[in-house]
Design an enzyme around this catalytic site. Structure first.
Site, PDB file in Angstrom:
ATOM      1  N   LYS A 296       0.819  -1.196   0.000  1.00 37.20           N
ATOM      2  CA  LYS A 296       0.000   0.000   0.000  1.00 37.20           C
ATOM      3  C   LYS A 296       0.858   1.253   0.000  1.00 37.20           C
ATOM      4  O   LYS A 296       0.379   2.343  -0.266  1.00 37.20           O
ATOM      5  CB  LYS A 296      -0.895   0.022   1.250  1.00 37.20           C
ATOM      6  CG  LYS A 296      -1.794  -1.164   1.418  1.00 37.20           C
ATOM      7  CD  LYS A 296      -2.499  -1.069   2.812  1.00 37.20           C
ATOM      8  CE  LYS A 296      -3.255  -2.344   3.114  1.00 37.20           C
ATOM      9  NZ  LYS A 296      -3.744  -2.357   4.513  1.00 37.20           N
TER      10      LYS A 296
ATOM     11  N   GLU B 292       7.898   2.282  -6.045  1.00 37.25           N
ATOM     12  CA  GLU B 292       8.010   1.747  -4.682  1.00 37.25           C
ATOM     13  C   GLU B 292       8.163   2.889  -3.681  1.00 37.25           C
ATOM     14  O   GLU B 292       8.667   3.963  -4.022  1.00 37.25           O
ATOM     15  CB  GLU B 292       9.222   0.796  -4.647  1.00 37.25           C
ATOM     16  CG  GLU B 292       9.578   0.206  -3.305  1.00 37.25           C
ATOM     17  CD  GLU B 292       8.523  -0.723  -2.718  1.00 37.25           C
ATOM     18  OE1 GLU B 292       7.374  -0.281  -2.550  1.00 37.25           O
ATOM     19  OE2 GLU B 292       8.856  -1.874  -2.390  1.00 37.25           O
TER      20      GLU B 292
ATOM     21  N   ASP C 130      14.824  -0.778   1.426  1.00 29.17           N
ATOM     22  CA  ASP C 130      15.511  -0.991   2.690  1.00 29.17           C
ATOM     23  C   ASP C 130      16.605  -2.038   2.436  1.00 29.17           C
ATOM     24  O   ASP C 130      17.674  -1.701   1.940  1.00 29.17           O
ATOM     25  CB  ASP C 130      14.438  -1.437   3.701  1.00 29.17           C
ATOM     26  CG  ASP C 130      14.952  -1.593   5.108  1.00 29.17           C
ATOM     27  OD1 ASP C 130      15.797  -0.795   5.531  1.00 29.17           O
ATOM     28  OD2 ASP C 130      14.513  -2.523   5.803  1.00 29.17           O
TER      29      ASP C 130
ATOM     30  N   LYS D 270      17.003   3.811   1.749  1.00 29.01           N
ATOM     31  CA  LYS D 270      17.846   3.698   2.946  1.00 29.01           C
ATOM     32  C   LYS D 270      19.065   2.888   2.537  1.00 29.01           C
ATOM     33  O   LYS D 270      19.161   1.700   2.847  1.00 29.01           O
ATOM     34  CB  LYS D 270      17.097   2.913   4.030  1.00 29.01           C
ATOM     35  CG  LYS D 270      16.146   3.681   4.873  1.00 29.01           C
ATOM     36  CD  LYS D 270      15.758   2.770   6.047  1.00 29.01           C
ATOM     37  CE  LYS D 270      14.355   3.057   6.488  1.00 29.01           C
ATOM     38  NZ  LYS D 270      13.890   2.085   7.501  1.00 29.01           N
TER      39      LYS D 270
ATOM     40  N   PHE E  86      13.316   4.772  11.008  1.00 25.74           N
ATOM     41  CA  PHE E  86      12.029   4.230  10.594  1.00 25.74           C
ATOM     42  C   PHE E  86      11.104   5.392  10.255  1.00 25.74           C
ATOM     43  O   PHE E  86      10.791   6.217  11.099  1.00 25.74           O
ATOM     44  CB  PHE E  86      11.402   3.339  11.667  1.00 25.74           C
ATOM     45  CG  PHE E  86      10.291   2.514  11.092  1.00 25.74           C
ATOM     46  CD1 PHE E  86      10.560   1.336  10.418  1.00 25.74           C
ATOM     47  CD2 PHE E  86       8.974   2.964  11.163  1.00 25.74           C
ATOM     48  CE1 PHE E  86       9.536   0.603   9.826  1.00 25.74           C
ATOM     49  CE2 PHE E  86       7.944   2.228  10.578  1.00 25.74           C
ATOM     50  CZ  PHE E  86       8.231   1.050   9.912  1.00 25.74           C
ATOM     51  N   VAL E  87      10.689   5.467   8.991  1.00 30.89           N
ATOM     52  CA  VAL E  87       9.893   6.609   8.532  1.00 30.89           C
ATOM     53  C   VAL E  87       8.431   6.228   8.301  1.00 30.89           C
ATOM     54  O   VAL E  87       8.114   5.079   7.992  1.00 30.89           O
ATOM     55  CB  VAL E  87      10.489   7.232   7.250  1.00 30.89           C
ATOM     56  CG1 VAL E  87      11.794   7.941   7.545  1.00 30.89           C
ATOM     57  CG2 VAL E  87      10.684   6.194   6.161  1.00 30.89           C
TER      58      VAL E  87
ATOM     59  N   ARG F 251      -0.148   6.446   7.469  1.00 31.26           N
ATOM     60  CA  ARG F 251      -0.014   6.543   6.011  1.00 31.26           C
ATOM     61  C   ARG F 251      -0.541   7.884   5.493  1.00 31.26           C
ATOM     62  O   ARG F 251      -0.099   8.399   4.479  1.00 31.26           O
ATOM     63  CB  ARG F 251      -0.823   5.434   5.315  1.00 31.26           C
ATOM     64  CG  ARG F 251      -0.285   4.039   5.531  1.00 31.26           C
ATOM     65  CD  ARG F 251      -0.953   3.084   4.545  1.00 31.26           C
ATOM     66  NE  ARG F 251      -0.798   1.689   4.922  1.00 31.26           N
ATOM     67  CZ  ARG F 251       0.270   0.945   4.627  1.00 31.26           C
ATOM     68  NH1 ARG F 251       1.273   1.471   3.953  1.00 31.26           N
ATOM     69  NH2 ARG F 251       0.331  -0.310   4.999  1.00 31.26           N
TER      70      ARG F 251
HETATM   71  P1  IMP Z   1      13.026  -4.323   1.695  1.00 34.54           P
HETATM   72  O1  IMP Z   1      12.431  -5.498   1.022  1.00 34.54           O
HETATM   73  O2  IMP Z   1      13.867  -4.703   2.883  1.00 34.54           O
HETATM   74  O3  IMP Z   1      13.791  -3.410   0.765  1.00 34.54           O
HETATM   75  O4  IMP Z   1      11.843  -3.525   2.359  1.00 34.54           O
HETATM   76  C1  IMP Z   1      11.017  -2.737   1.633  1.00 34.54           C
HETATM   77  C2  IMP Z   1       9.663  -2.624   2.290  1.00 34.54           C
HETATM   78  O5  IMP Z   1       9.779  -2.532   3.714  1.00 34.54           O
HETATM   79  C3  IMP Z   1       9.003  -1.342   1.849  1.00 34.54           C
HETATM   80  O6  IMP Z   1       8.211  -1.551   0.731  1.00 34.54           O
HETATM   81  C4  IMP Z   1       8.223  -0.940   3.065  1.00 34.54           C
HETATM   82  O7  IMP Z   1       6.919  -1.486   2.998  1.00 34.54           O
HETATM   83  C5  IMP Z   1       8.943  -1.544   4.241  1.00 34.54           C
HETATM   84  N1  IMP Z   1       9.779  -0.550   4.971  1.00 34.54           N
HETATM   85  C6  IMP Z   1      11.130  -0.485   5.010  1.00 34.54           C
HETATM   86  N2  IMP Z   1      11.567   0.535   5.754  1.00 34.54           N
HETATM   87  C7  IMP Z   1      10.462   1.165   6.194  1.00 34.54           C
HETATM   88  C8  IMP Z   1      10.252   2.340   7.013  1.00 34.54           C
HETATM   89  O8  IMP Z   1      11.178   3.029   7.483  1.00 34.54           O
HETATM   90  N3  IMP Z   1       8.955   2.689   7.238  1.00 34.54           N
HETATM   91  C9  IMP Z   1       7.893   1.979   6.748  1.00 34.54           C
HETATM   92  N4  IMP Z   1       8.049   0.896   5.974  1.00 34.54           N
HETATM   93  C10 IMP Z   1       9.304   0.484   5.709  1.00 34.54           C
HETATM   94 MG    MG Z   2       4.963  -1.431   4.177  1.00 33.12          MG
END
Ligand code: IMP
Ligand code: MG
Length: 169
Positions: A39, A94, A98, A126, A147-148, A160
């Site tokens: 979302k 996206e 992270d 990040k 954490f945002v 959101r």
């Molecule tokens: P990744 O697969 O580790 O790159 O994580 C990506 C997903 O983690 C994003 O699409 C977000 O839904 C969630 N995410 C990562 N960091 C944050 C944050 O700081 N706040 C909120 N959601 C996050």
């Molecule tokens: Mg999420």
């Protein structure tokens, strides 16, 4: 919970205008299928789409990998495309990268469908948290390891709807 502003509304919108111009040019004013990753990138996709003057088709995917503030390490596909992307220009939209796990999975999944062009646009990156070798083509903002929330991003489904991006201390 106290939320501090990291990026305000005006900065977000200005950057989206800029990046939309670059994207439009890179895709030679051709039609683009924007894939909104639900979302979190709901608002970002909506604002970005409005700034692209060429033909835009919207589609949605939903994957989950996160619970609370911790990555669970697994990817589940919860909603799949409703459009055939074979031989089409595709842009994954996206909210945040992270570890890079989600997009590594999505990129491979979508490349298997043989799009004409596949690019990745992220609102936030990040970078220092990266575990997978994944580079977005377009990044609105690089942010520190905080954490945002806001502008689509949640903490357990809340915040959101904040019009800016904030962080939880
Ligand atoms: P990744 O697969 O580790 O790159 O994580 C990506 C997903 O983690 C994003 O699409 C977000 O839904 C969630 N995410 C990562 N960091 C944050 C944050 O700081 N706040 C909120 N959601 C996050
Ligand atoms: Mg999420």
């Amino acid at each position: 919970m106290e939320i501090k502003t990291l990026i305000d509304e005006i900065k977000i919108q200005d950057r989206i205008k800029e990046i939309a111009k670059t994207i439009t040019k890179d895709f030679n004013n051709e039609e683009i299928i924007l894939i909104c990753i639900l979302k979190g990138s709901l608002f970002f996709t909506a604002d970005l789409a409005k700034r692209i003057p060429s033909n835009v088709i919207l589609d949605f995917m939903k994957v989950s990998s996160y619970e609370g503030t911790q990555s669970t390490g697994k990817i589940n596909l919860k909603l799949d495309l409703s459009t055939d992307i074979t031989n089409k220009n595709v842009l994954i939209v996206e909210d945040i990268i992270d570890t890079g796990r989600t997009l590594t999975y999505l990129k491979e999944y979508l490349l298997n469908k043989n799009p004409k062009k596949l690019k990745i646009c992220t609102l936030l990156d990040k970078k220092e948290r990266r575990e997978f070798d994944l580079e977005p083509d377009y990044t609105c903002f690089e942010i520190p390891d905080k954490f945002v929330v806001g502008y689509g991003l949640d903490y357990d489904e809340l915040y959101r709807n904040l019009p800016y991006i904030g962080y939880i201390e």
